[in-house]
Design a protein around this motif. Structure first.
Motif, short mmCIF file in Angstrom:
data_model
loop_
_atom_site.label_atom_id
_atom_site.label_comp_id
_atom_site.label_asym_id
_atom_site.label_seq_id
_atom_site.Cartn_x
_atom_site.Cartn_y
_atom_site.Cartn_z
N LYS A 1 0.82 -1.22 0.00
CA LYS A 1 0.00 0.00 0.00
C LYS A 1 0.86 1.27 0.00
CE LYS A 1 -4.02 -1.88 2.49
NZ LYS A 1 -4.78 -1.80 3.77
N SER A 2 2.09 1.14 0.48
CA SER A 2 2.96 2.32 0.59
C SER A 2 3.44 2.83 -0.76
CB SER A 2 4.16 1.99 1.49
OG SER A 2 3.74 1.71 2.80
N LYS A 3 3.34 1.99 -1.79
CA LYS A 3 3.67 2.39 -3.16
C LYS A 3 5.07 3.00 -3.29
CE LYS A 3 -1.15 3.21 -4.46
NZ LYS A 3 -1.27 1.91 -5.15
N TYR A 4 6.06 2.20 -2.94
CA TYR A 4 7.45 2.65 -3.05
C TYR A 4 7.89 2.67 -4.51
CZ TYR A 4 7.85 2.18 2.01
OH TYR A 4 7.68 2.33 3.36
N ASP A 5 8.69 3.67 -4.84
CA ASP A 5 9.27 3.77 -6.18
C ASP A 5 10.59 3.00 -6.27
OD1 ASP A 5 7.40 5.84 -7.36
OD2 ASP A 5 8.12 6.90 -5.59
N LEU A 6 11.27 2.89 -5.13
CA LEU A 6 12.57 2.22 -5.09
C LEU A 6 12.72 1.48 -3.77
CD1 LEU A 6 15.58 1.71 -5.93
CD2 LEU A 6 16.11 3.97 -4.97
N VAL A 7 13.16 0.23 -3.85
CA VAL A 7 13.48 -0.56 -2.66
C VAL A 7 14.95 -0.94 -2.73
CG1 VAL A 7 13.11 -2.72 -1.41
CG2 VAL A 7 11.15 -1.45 -2.32
N VAL A 8 15.69 -0.67 -1.67
CA VAL A 8 17.09 -1.07 -1.57
C VAL A 8 17.17 -2.11 -0.46
CG1 VAL A 8 19.46 -0.34 -1.17
CG2 VAL A 8 17.87 1.19 -2.34
N ASP A 9 17.37 -3.36 -0.85
CA ASP A 9 17.41 -4.47 0.10
C ASP A 9 18.86 -4.80 0.43
OD1 ASP A 9 17.18 -6.77 1.55
OD2 ASP A 9 16.26 -7.97 -0.04
N ALA A 10 19.32 -4.32 1.59
CA ALA A 10 20.70 -4.58 2.03
C ALA A 10 20.79 -5.87 2.83
CB ALA A 10 21.21 -3.41 2.86
N TYR A 11 19.66 -6.48 3.13
CA TYR A 11 19.62 -7.71 3.94
C TYR A 11 19.73 -8.95 3.07
CZ TYR A 11 17.90 -10.95 7.56
OH TYR A 11 17.75 -11.99 8.44
N GLY A 12 18.85 -9.07 2.11
CA GLY A 12 18.95 -10.12 1.11
C GLY A 12 18.61 -11.52 1.59
N LYS A 13 17.75 -11.63 2.60
CA LYS A 13 17.29 -12.96 3.06
C LYS A 13 15.82 -13.12 2.71
CE LYS A 13 21.27 -14.02 4.97
NZ LYS A 13 21.46 -14.11 6.41
N LEU A 14 15.25 -14.28 3.04
CA LEU A 14 13.90 -14.60 2.60
C LEU A 14 12.88 -13.51 2.96
CD1 LEU A 14 11.86 -16.54 1.34
CD2 LEU A 14 11.69 -17.70 3.56
N GLU A 15 12.93 -13.02 4.20
CA GLU A 15 11.96 -12.01 4.63
C GLU A 15 12.05 -10.75 3.76
OE1 GLU A 15 12.02 -13.25 9.36
OE2 GLU A 15 13.14 -11.52 8.64
N SER A 16 13.28 -10.27 3.55
CA SER A 16 13.42 -9.05 2.75
C SER A 16 13.18 -9.32 1.27
CB SER A 16 14.80 -8.42 2.96
OG SER A 16 15.83 -9.29 2.56
N ASN A 17 13.45 -10.55 0.82
CA ASN A 17 13.10 -10.92 -0.55
C ASN A 17 11.60 -10.77 -0.77
OD1 ASN A 17 15.37 -13.78 -0.55
ND2 ASN A 17 15.80 -11.64 -1.00
N LEU A 18 10.83 -11.27 0.19
CA LEU A 18 9.37 -11.19 0.08
C LEU A 18 8.88 -9.75 0.21
CD1 LEU A 18 8.43 -14.33 2.22
CD2 LEU A 18 8.09 -14.04 -0.24
N ILE A 19 9.48 -8.99 1.10
CA ILE A 19 9.10 -7.58 1.26
C ILE A 19 9.37 -6.82 -0.05
CG2 ILE A 19 9.67 -5.42 2.44
CD1 ILE A 19 10.32 -7.20 4.92
N SER A 20 10.52 -7.07 -0.64
CA SER A 20 10.86 -6.42 -1.91
C SER A 20 9.87 -6.79 -2.99
CB SER A 20 12.28 -6.81 -2.34
OG SER A 20 13.23 -6.40 -1.39
N TYR A 21 9.55 -8.07 -3.07
CA TYR A 21 8.62 -8.54 -4.10
C TYR A 21 7.23 -7.94 -3.91
CZ TYR A 21 5.57 -11.64 -6.74
OH TYR A 21 4.60 -12.14 -7.59
N PHE A 22 6.72 -7.98 -2.69
CA PHE A 22 5.37 -7.49 -2.43
C PHE A 22 5.26 -5.98 -2.57
CE2 PHE A 22 4.26 -11.65 -1.02
CZ PHE A 22 2.87 -11.71 -1.03
N SER A 23 6.38 -5.28 -2.47
CA SER A 23 6.34 -3.82 -2.60
C SER A 23 5.86 -3.39 -3.98
CB SER A 23 7.73 -3.23 -2.34
OG SER A 23 8.60 -3.47 -3.45
N LYS A 24 6.13 -4.23 -4.98
CA LYS A 24 5.80 -3.93 -6.38
C LYS A 24 6.48 -2.64 -6.87
CE LYS A 24 3.20 -7.55 -6.54
NZ LYS A 24 3.70 -8.77 -7.23
#
Length: 354
Positions: free
Chosen positions: A77-100
């Protein structure tokens, strides 16, 4: 523009990754930048002006799939234009994907690269004294040819009230600026990151002999027994300088007390990173299995110095894989005796002129 930076590791990693937020703020001064971190690491980044909002990743999101899914929907819902994932594990993978988000950046891993619009290859060798940890994080923002000229130091921001309260607390225990004050990181986050107790006791004895400083111990409540064991191994003269019961009851209180110290000495970990972010001198004792070049941030041999077993006994590493070094860390530590540490420590303390 709306940006989300993700770093869900421990305190040192979260603090270090604030350089990403600062770099992004310089690149996109009008952007809204959110920083997603684990709830327990939030205190180390309070007051940081380089992002707008702290997004907490709560423990319940790990323990409850329904709660995690609700969190993912909020991210979308937050509608991010850019996601920078410095963690790179399953949780952040899913967060990045769902961010769209149309742009998603992370470090290269062959099995997750399809989730991101851009992946960055870590450089295994440093090009400055900032350390690999700093440089690789900056590669998530800057092209390679701009890294060396855009080095950023992590920073901690305290309020004047926090500084004054901690100063009063120290004065109540008869600790004043007239006598040097040194914080000792007596214990690592685990035994594989902790110098053997008898070696650490001799290190503390040397600090007192060389400087006559007041000594504070950095430990958390469940480490008190081990911290006391190290205290009991020091000499009676050293114990007169140790204020064992003077410590921060919270992470922010510890940081505020640390801001009044003249140096931090001890095991590599979050406390060292916090000291550097407060612009305090550090002498770091690295665990034998930690790669020194990854975390020896801004080491210059004067203000920031360190010791590592590899520096004196590289032959112990020739036939070992990184996993073997980690598994054998406690045995390897026995080779990093206080006799190897103290000459370098003594020179460091004399140069500081405390």
């Amino acid at each position: 523009m709306k940006i989300l930076v993700i770093q869900q590791k421990m305190i040192g990693d979260v603090l270090t990754s604030t350089v990403i937020c600062e770099a992004l703020r310089k690149e996109y001064p009008d952007a809204t930048i959110d920083y997603l971190v684990n709830s327990n690491t939030k205190p180390v980044i309070l007051g940081n002006p380089f992002f707008n909002t702290i997004v907490e990743f709560k423990n319940e999101y790990r323990n409850n799939k329904k709660a995690f899914y609700s969190f993912l929907k909020e991210i979308k819902k937050s509608k991010y234009d850019l996601v920078v994932d410095a963690y790179g594990k399953l949780e952040s993978n899913l967060i990045s994907y769902f961010s769209k988000a149309p742009k998603k950046i992370s470090f290269h891993k062959w099995y997750t690269q399809f989730l991101y619009s851009k992946v960055i290859y870590r450089n295994p060798e440093p090009i400055t004294n900032a350390s690999i940890a700093i440089e690789n994080r900056l590669r998530l923002v800057y092209p390679e040819d701009k890294i060396a000229t855009n080095i950023i130091r992590p920073k901690i921001f305290l309020t004047e009230e926090e500084k004054n309260t901690s100063k009063t607390y120290l004065e109540q225990h008869k600790i004043t600026p007239e006598t040097p004050l040194i914080m000792i990181s007596v214990l690592g986050s685990e035994m594989r990151k902790t110098l053997p107790f008898d070696y650490m006791a001799k290190v503390i004895d040397e600090i007192v002999t060389t400087t006559s400083a007041n000594i504070l111990f950095n430990y958390i409540p469940n480490q008190e027994k081990d911290a006391k064991a190290i205290y009991n191994l020091t000499t009676q003269n050293t114990q007169k300088h140790i204020h064992f019961n003077v410590f921060g009851k919270s992470l922010r209180e510890f940081i505020a007390i640390l801001s009044h110290c003249d140096a931090l000495i001890g095991n590599e970990g979050g406390a060292v990173n916090m000291a550097k972010a407060l612009d305090k001198p550090t002498f770091t004792i690295f665990s034998p299995w930690i790669l020194k070049k990854d975390w020896n941030m801004f080491e210059d041999g004067i203000t920031h110095e360190s010791v590592h077993l590899y520096d004196t006994k590289p032959e112990l590493y020739w036939d070992k894989t990184p996993k073997e070094m980690k598994d054998q860390a406690i045995e390897l530590y026995k080779n990093l005796s206080s006799e190897l540490i103290i000459p370098k420590l003594r020179s460091y303390l004399q140069n500081l002129n405390l």
